[in-house]
Design an enzyme around this catalytic site. Structure first.
Site, short mmCIF file in Angstrom:
data_model
loop_
_atom_site.label_atom_id
_atom_site.label_comp_id
_atom_site.label_asym_id
_atom_site.label_seq_id
_atom_site.Cartn_x
_atom_site.Cartn_y
_atom_site.Cartn_z
N CYS A 126 -106.14 -48.07 -14.42
CA CYS A 126 -104.75 -47.64 -14.55
C CYS A 126 -104.15 -48.13 -15.87
CB CYS A 126 -103.95 -48.16 -13.35
SG CYS A 126 -102.24 -47.61 -13.31
N CYS A 127 -104.38 -49.43 -16.20
CA CYS A 127 -103.88 -49.96 -17.47
C CYS A 127 -104.52 -49.24 -18.65
CB CYS A 127 -104.17 -51.46 -17.58
SG CYS A 127 -102.97 -52.52 -16.76
N CYS A 209 -95.04 -53.62 -15.04
CA CYS A 209 -94.78 -52.45 -14.20
C CYS A 209 -94.34 -52.88 -12.80
CB CYS A 209 -96.04 -51.61 -14.06
SG CYS A 209 -96.60 -50.87 -15.60
N CYS A 212 -96.98 -53.88 -10.13
CA CYS A 212 -97.85 -55.01 -10.46
C CYS A 212 -97.10 -56.27 -10.85
CB CYS A 212 -98.80 -54.62 -11.59
SG CYS A 212 -99.83 -53.21 -11.19
N CYS A 235 -103.40 -56.88 -19.27
CA CYS A 235 -103.43 -55.42 -19.15
C CYS A 235 -104.51 -54.82 -20.04
CB CYS A 235 -102.08 -54.83 -19.49
SG CYS A 235 -101.47 -55.34 -21.10
FE1 SF4 Z 1 -100.95 -49.48 -13.87
FE2 SF4 Z 1 -100.15 -51.88 -13.02
FE3 SF4 Z 1 -101.35 -51.59 -15.40
FE4 SF4 Z 1 -98.87 -50.70 -14.98
S1 SF4 Z 1 -99.56 -52.86 -14.96
S2 SF4 Z 1 -100.45 -49.62 -16.05
S3 SF4 Z 1 -99.02 -49.95 -12.86
S4 SF4 Z 1 -102.26 -51.27 -13.36
#
Ligand code: SF4
Length: 244
Positions: A126-127, A209, A212, A235
């Site tokens: 996701c990051c 985010c 998280c 991240c």
């Molecule tokens: Fe995704 Fe969490 Fe990374 Fe944001 S901090 S990009 S929601 S995994």
């Protein structure tokens, strides 16, 4: 407004750039910023998460010297309302609108492709989609990237020098505040009356985010509220392979 940076190909002779000179312990943060702006005019950018105090100090010091330096943030579309509010306050104070850097994949599209709440199942992926790849694209034409990274923020960060070549983003990463403490950073924020994220006063010393980030309890590590419950601590912007 056009910026010469966008139309100019990156010409970076790293060998000719004396990294060691930037890591001279006698240099103050402001000296380092001066040198970078002098060495890479039009090719320097500043990243700011708008989630902690060091980014606010970096932003203030850089824009005080040169308001044409692009300030950007990774808009994952999953940031807290307080973070967006801070960005608006910064724009008003400095007369500069921070640039949102986004993934071409919206959150809905990400859900459709990878299933809902990818951050719960594979936060590295996701990051990567929402932060790392968009930043790679954004930094394509830059030579120097100024960050608010500090050595006392985490174990990974404790080894960071103030100037390093970052092979993933192909830029020189400059961390003028690497040796600053939390106390010194907040003292600067208070002294200058800088805006900062309201959540910093509500148990969130580090804000990322929404899915998280949680508040931390008294005595917990400052970054314990980031990716709580997982081994992930970064991240992937400053360090690779962050989930151990
Ligand atoms: Fe995704 Fe969490 Fe990374 Fe944001 S901090 S990009 S929601 S995994």
């Amino acid at each position: 407004m056009s910026n010469p940076r966008w139309s100019r190909p990156k010409v970076l002779d790293v060998a000719a750039f004396d990294l060691a000179a930037f890591n001279d312990a006698s240099l103050e943060a402001g000296d380092i910023i001066d040198r970078v702006l002098e060495r890479f005019p039009g090719e320097t950018v500043l990243s700011c998460s708008f989630g902690g105090p060091t980014g606010m100090v970096a932003l203030d010091m850089v824009l005080e010297r040169d308001r044409s330096v692009p300030v950007y943030y990774l808009d994952t579309e999953l940031l807290f309302p307080q973070t967006y509010d801070l960005i608006d306050r910064v724009a008003e104070r400095y007369g500069v609108r921070p640039i949102p850097v986004r993934s071409p994949l919206g959150v809905q599209q990400q859900n459709a492709h990878f299933g809902n709440a990818l951050w719960e199942r594979d936060p590295d992926a996701c990051c990567n989609i929402r932060k790392v790849e968009p930043q790679k694209t954004f930094l394509r034409n830059s030579s120097a990237w100024i960050t608010g990274l500090r050595r006392d923020q985490s174990l990974e960060r404790s080894r960071s020098e103030r100037a390093v070549w970052d092979p993933r983003f192909e830029v020189i990463r400059i961390s003028p505040f690497a040796y600053w403490s939390e106390e010194r950073t907040w003292a600067y924020v208070r002294e200058r009356g800088l805006p900062y994220n309201d959540l910093n006063d509500q148990g969130y010393p580090s804000v990322g985010c929404v899915p998280c980030t949680r508040a931390v309890a008294i005595g917990e590590d400052r970054r314990a509220g980031r990716w709580a419950g997982s081994q992930k601590t970064e991240c992937g912007l400053h360090f690779q392979g962050t989930t151990t």
